[in-house]
Design an enzyme around this catalytic site. Structure first.
Site, PDB file in Angstrom:
ATOM      1  N   SER A 150      -4.548  10.867  -2.069  1.00 39.53           N
ATOM      2  CA  SER A 150      -4.247  12.287  -1.948  1.00 39.53           C
ATOM      3  C   SER A 150      -4.873  13.012  -3.126  1.00 39.53           C
ATOM      4  O   SER A 150      -5.144  12.411  -4.169  1.00 39.53           O
ATOM      5  CB  SER A 150      -2.727  12.510  -1.970  1.00 39.53           C
ATOM      6  OG  SER A 150      -2.385  13.871  -2.133  1.00 39.53           O
ATOM      7  N   TYR A 163       5.987  11.926  -5.838  1.00 40.31           N
ATOM      8  CA  TYR A 163       4.928  11.716  -4.848  1.00 40.31           C
ATOM      9  C   TYR A 163       3.576  11.550  -5.527  1.00 40.31           C
ATOM     10  O   TYR A 163       2.820  10.625  -5.220  1.00 40.31           O
ATOM     11  CB  TYR A 163       4.892  12.881  -3.859  1.00 40.31           C
ATOM     12  CG  TYR A 163       3.742  12.794  -2.879  1.00 40.31           C
ATOM     13  CD1 TYR A 163       3.767  11.879  -1.831  1.00 40.31           C
ATOM     14  CD2 TYR A 163       2.624  13.623  -3.016  1.00 40.31           C
ATOM     15  CE1 TYR A 163       2.710  11.791  -0.936  1.00 40.31           C
ATOM     16  CE2 TYR A 163       1.568  13.535  -2.121  1.00 40.31           C
ATOM     17  CZ  TYR A 163       1.609  12.623  -1.082  1.00 40.31           C
ATOM     18  OH  TYR A 163       0.551  12.530  -0.207  1.00 40.31           O
TER      19      TYR A 163
END
Length: 252
Positions: A150, A163
């Site tokens: 990501s 995250y």
């Protein structure tokens, strides 16, 4: 059995590709795209009904798509997933580690169960895939790890500390794997920005969910990421695509 070249316009070198988290979003797009390009895909996820629907959509593809129930947090399950694919096709050419969850929240909310879930899926799930596939790739003298990380592997934003930490870890593990592996084993990290998917549906915190709705005002389709995966896999054996960052033009 040993997989042979598909008929009907498939690639000259069809690959056996395992994809985790393939029941929706990026994973489903990757699996469907690769089957359409003539590769033989084993699509793993927990939601087998979604996988069966995916296999039905790919039935007319030049390649093939085989659904397989998979829980990446279970090391034995991941090992069995890789073993079954090898037995079915005679080899495994690539593992696309895509399974992930993103229940964002501020740290002071203390959603520790959600922290644990992100660590289990996003980090341990990746490591379970490495542990299962690396011996296979080593024995074959070739293979390709593709990790879906990501842009959160390169930045931290409020509500995303844990995250982002898991995605930093995914980036670091994959980069370490690239440095340690025999050059015949290729390693690629794909870092998507905002993608239209179900990933944000795991957010239970109201403040984080509201912030994400604004953040996701501009997004790209999952097939854009699938295209990046396909590009990395399609390169000749002497080309190793280390990392691709793909995101909306509005996400600078």
């Amino acid at each position: 059995m040993t997989t042979t070249r598909p008929e009907g316009g498939g690639p000259a070198d069809p690959k056996v590709v395992l994809v985790t988290g393939a029941s929706s979003g990026i994973g489903a797009a990757v699996a469907e795209r690769l089957a359409a390009e003539g590769h033989h895909v084993v699509a793993g996820a927990r939601r087998t009904d979604r996988l069966r629907a995916l296999a039905d959509r790919a039935a007319a593809s030049p390649g093939s798509l085989h659904p397989a129930r998979l829980d990446v947090t279970d090391r034995a399950d991941v090992a069995a997933f890789v073993t079954a694919a090898r037995e079915r096709h005679g080899r495994v050419d690539a593992l696309v580690s895509n399974a992930g969850v993103m229940p964002l929240s501020r740290l002071d909310r203390l959603h520790t169960n959600e922290w644990d879930r992100m660590i289990d899926v996003n980090v341990r799930g990746l490591l379970h895939g490495v542990a299962a596939a690396l011996p296979v790739f080593t024995a074959q003298g070739a293979g390709h790890f593709v990790t879906i990380a990501s842009v959160g592997a390169h930045e931290v934003v409020p509500t995303a500390a844990v995250y982002c930490a898991t995605k930093y870890a995914a980036w670091a593990i994959t980069e370490g794997l690239r440095l340690e592996c025999d050059p015949a084993i290729r390693v690629t990290t794909i870092s998507p920005g905002v993608v239209a998917s179900e990933l944000a549906d795991t957010i239970t915190d109201p403040e984080a969910a509201a912030a994400m709705r604004g953040y996701r005002a501009h997004s790209i389709g999952a097939d854009a990421v699938a295209g990046a995966v396909a590009y990395a896999l399609a390169q000749p054996s002497d080309v190793d695509v280390n990392e691709i960052v793909v995101r909306p033009t509005h996400q600078r």
